[in-house]
Design a protein around this motif. Structure first.
Motif, PDB file in Angstrom:
ATOM      1  N   ASN A 262      -7.370  15.752   6.355  1.00 27.49           N
ATOM      2  CA  ASN A 262      -8.769  16.189   6.224  1.00 27.49           C
ATOM      3  C   ASN A 262      -9.114  17.335   7.172  1.00 27.49           C
ATOM      4  O   ASN A 262     -10.232  17.460   7.638  1.00 27.49           O
ATOM      5  CB  ASN A 262      -9.719  15.011   6.455  1.00 27.49           C
ATOM      6  CG  ASN A 262      -9.576  14.389   7.843  1.00 27.49           C
ATOM      7  OD1 ASN A 262      -8.661  14.721   8.585  1.00 27.49           O
ATOM      8  ND2 ASN A 262     -10.475  13.480   8.181  1.00 27.49           N
ATOM      9  N   GLY A 264      -8.585  20.552   6.271  1.00 22.50           N
ATOM     10  CA  GLY A 264      -8.647  21.767   5.475  1.00 22.50           C
ATOM     11  C   GLY A 264      -7.318  22.492   5.394  1.00 22.50           C
ATOM     12  O   GLY A 264      -7.283  23.694   5.118  1.00 22.50           O
ATOM     13  N   TYR A 274     -12.057  21.890  12.809  1.00 27.79           N
ATOM     14  CA  TYR A 274     -12.612  21.932  11.455  1.00 27.79           C
ATOM     15  C   TYR A 274     -12.984  20.530  10.979  1.00 27.79           C
ATOM     16  O   TYR A 274     -14.035  20.312  10.368  1.00 27.79           O
ATOM     17  CB  TYR A 274     -11.604  22.558  10.492  1.00 27.79           C
ATOM     18  CG  TYR A 274     -12.073  22.539   9.062  1.00 27.79           C
ATOM     19  CD1 TYR A 274     -12.955  23.507   8.581  1.00 27.79           C
ATOM     20  CD2 TYR A 274     -11.674  21.535   8.187  1.00 27.79           C
ATOM     21  CE1 TYR A 274     -13.410  23.481   7.276  1.00 27.79           C
ATOM     22  CE2 TYR A 274     -12.121  21.497   6.880  1.00 27.79           C
ATOM     23  CZ  TYR A 274     -12.998  22.475   6.432  1.00 27.79           C
ATOM     24  OH  TYR A 274     -13.459  22.435   5.142  1.00 27.79           O
ATOM     25  N   LYS A 286     -10.411  28.716   9.551  1.00 25.53           N
ATOM     26  CA  LYS A 286     -11.012  28.025   8.413  1.00 25.53           C
ATOM     27  C   LYS A 286      -9.960  27.802   7.328  1.00 25.53           C
ATOM     28  O   LYS A 286      -8.907  28.454   7.336  1.00 25.53           O
ATOM     29  CB  LYS A 286     -12.177  28.851   7.864  1.00 25.53           C
ATOM     30  CG  LYS A 286     -13.297  29.049   8.877  1.00 25.53           C
ATOM     31  CD  LYS A 286     -14.403  29.948   8.322  1.00 25.53           C
ATOM     32  CE  LYS A 286     -15.482  30.179   9.375  1.00 25.53           C
ATOM     33  NZ  LYS A 286     -16.544  31.074   8.895  1.00 25.53           N
ATOM     34  N   PRO A 287     -10.215  26.889   6.398  1.00 25.55           N
ATOM     35  CA  PRO A 287      -9.246  26.655   5.322  1.00 25.55           C
ATOM     36  C   PRO A 287      -8.930  27.935   4.576  1.00 25.55           C
ATOM     37  O   PRO A 287      -9.780  28.819   4.433  1.00 25.55           O
ATOM     38  CB  PRO A 287      -9.961  25.640   4.415  1.00 25.55           C
ATOM     39  CG  PRO A 287     -10.885  24.921   5.324  1.00 25.55           C
ATOM     40  CD  PRO A 287     -11.357  25.947   6.317  1.00 25.55           C
TER      41      PRO A 287
END
Length: 311
Positions: A262, A264, A274, A286-287
């Protein structure tokens, strides 16, 4: 006629118009692909041995290092730790290909595409045996920072992650101390497995981590606990040793399947941040998201295939 209209700059009609349109699009798509390949091969990309600015992705080595990472830090509480996280990223110089067949490796008789690891390790001249290296790796990864001892890391130690480093010994220790992951995730477990010595680099031990932990403490001295359980994706890690048994290099955070966990799909500290809702304010934190240029490249490729089939 259609050809006369085209020469005069007027709209063509009928089958010729369709043929010309399709040929024009094919020419455009071909030109686009050639330009794309030229860009990838040109100096627009970092050349081997060059240095460029890139946000770094610091990851701890303690059991909490196995958790993923990515989040937004804006407070000065983590300022010193994150100064190191924006170090220069060095692109390693290109290595020459193996000069002989033997340098390429030893392979299994029945499976010529499969390396005979045992045979290659038997030929190794590295003084520390594979079993001993694996034991040293397990011992180090199960210790906390305060228990490492002053001689565990060599003076020329380097920390390297996908978008971080290399960081020196002092910079690495300063960074992981500032993040205080052990405080934020007191029950964190690296869940390390698949330990093995690299037959091509007999001084290196590879292993996998699928870290998990609960955010019940303050992260980095500023982010309050969320109570969230963070499960990281599988990440490839490695330790390299010198002949004295000291660690000369630690690599972490190389995600093997971004669909798991979880965070990302992020590894190291970026993934932890994140997952608790504090993503870092830049793309690397970030993903992964497909860029507009990549979308256009794929679109043009599909259109080119479509028109090639028609013609």
């Amino acid at each position: 006629s259609d050809h006369t209209n085209l020469m005069l700059g007027q709209p063509a009609t009928g089958r010729v118009a369709g043929h010309v349109a399709s040929r024009t699009l094919l020419l455009f798509l071909s030109t686009f692909q050639v330009a794309a390949h030229a860009t990838l091969r040109s100096g627009h990309l970092p050349r081997a041995g060059t240095r460029h600015r890139h946000p770094a992705n610091i990851r701890p080595v303690t059991p909490s290092a196995s958790s993923s990472c990515s989040s937004s830090l804006s407070s000065p509480s983590l300022h010193r730790a994150h100064l190191r996280a924006f170090a220069d990223v060095t692109t390693p110089p290109a290595q020459a290909p193996p000069s002989s067949q033997e340098d390429r490796g030893i392979f299994e008789a029945d499976y010529p595409q499969v390396v005979d690891e045992a045979a290659m390790l038997r030929k190794s001249e590295f003084p520390i045996q594979p079993e001993e290296l694996i034991m040293r790796t397990k011992d180090f990864m199960n210790k906390k920072l305060k228990d490492w001892g002053s001689s565990a890391l060599s003076d020329d130690f380097q920390f390297i992650a996908p978008v971080v480093g290399p960081l020196s010994k002092d910079a690495f220790i300063q960074a992981i101390t500032g993040f205080a992951v052990e405080v934020a995730f007191p029950d964190n477990n690296g869940r390390y497995y698949n330990f093995g010595v690299d037959p091509f680099e007999p001084d290196r031990v590879w292993f996998t981590s699928r870290g998990i932990g609960t955010n019940t403490g303050v992260f980095g001295g500023m982010f309050p606990p969320t109570g969230k359980v963070v499960e990281s994706p599988p990440q490839a890690m490695s330790l390299k040793f010198n002949e004295q048994g000291q660690i000369t290099q630690l690599t972490v955070g190389y995600v093997m399947d971004r669909m798991i966990g979880n965070t990302g799909g992020l590894g190291g500290i970026f993934g932890l941040l994140y997952a608790i809702g504090r993503p870092l304010p830049f793309p690397e934190g970030k993903p992964w998201k497909m860029s507009t240029r990549y979308k256009l490249f794929n679109l043009f490729g599909r259109l080119r295939q479509k028109f090639q089939k028609k013609n």
